[in-house]
Enzyme design. Sequence first.
Site, PDB file in Angstrom:
ATOM      1  N   SER A 101       0.641  -0.510  -0.327  1.00 41.87           N
ATOM      2  CA  SER A 101      -0.524  -0.298  -0.374  1.00 41.87           C
ATOM      3  C   SER A 101       0.713   1.308  -0.284  1.00 41.87           C
ATOM      4  CB  SER A 101      -0.983   0.192   0.994  1.00 41.87           C
ATOM      5  OG  SER A 101      -2.266   1.151   1.246  1.00 41.87           O
ATOM      6  N   HIS A 126      -1.995  -0.827  -4.321  1.00 46.77           N
ATOM      7  CA  HIS A 126      -3.439  -0.824  -4.416  1.00 46.77           C
ATOM      8  C   HIS A 126      -4.243   0.716  -4.275  1.00 46.77           C
ATOM      9  CE1 HIS A 126      -4.701  -1.208   0.150  1.00 46.77           C
ATOM     10  NE2 HIS A 126      -3.972   0.326  -0.244  1.00 46.77           N
TER      11      HIS A 126
END
Length: 196
Positions: A101, A126
Amino acid sequence: MPVGVPKVPFRAPGDEDATWVDLYNRLYRERLLFLAQDINHEIANQLMGLMVYLSAEDANKDIFSFINCPGGSVIPGVGLFDMMQVIVPNVHTICMGVAASMGSFILIGGEITKRMALPHARVMIHQPASSYYDGPAAEFHNEAKHITMLRNYITKCYIERTDNPEEVIQRDLDRDVFMSATEARAYGIVDTVAEG
């Protein structure tokens, strides 16, 4: 019994005797920074402050940022990424463990050609997410606009720093994409995988 942070000897230039300092302070003096937790305002501010200090101390010496980060808050992460772009010294990023992330976003922020992953490191990318919002719809709309703006910025950075086309980055940010160190190199997130 908790161990705490180990102390190590450090002799400052000109000092006869070494003093005992905690391990991280000793490593910071060698321009070695660690991001080993979720990114939040406190850790981002500490790392940005260290980067500014080390840049002012010697703008010609590189900084090494070791990353084992499961993610964290978007705003402090983007601030840390931006700081890495504006300071004069090159910032090497080294993924040890996981860069997921926001951790992967910090990893791509290293100087291109100076981004590395250890052989068994893992990377996950993501899209930025909003926390569940329990408030008036108008405020939620404002938060959604802000998240969209951040997603566009993060997408642009991944495109520029990985050399992947926009449609690939857009598709991959729509879901959790996990990569081995070798796959992260092929994707352009890191430039080298350390020999193991």
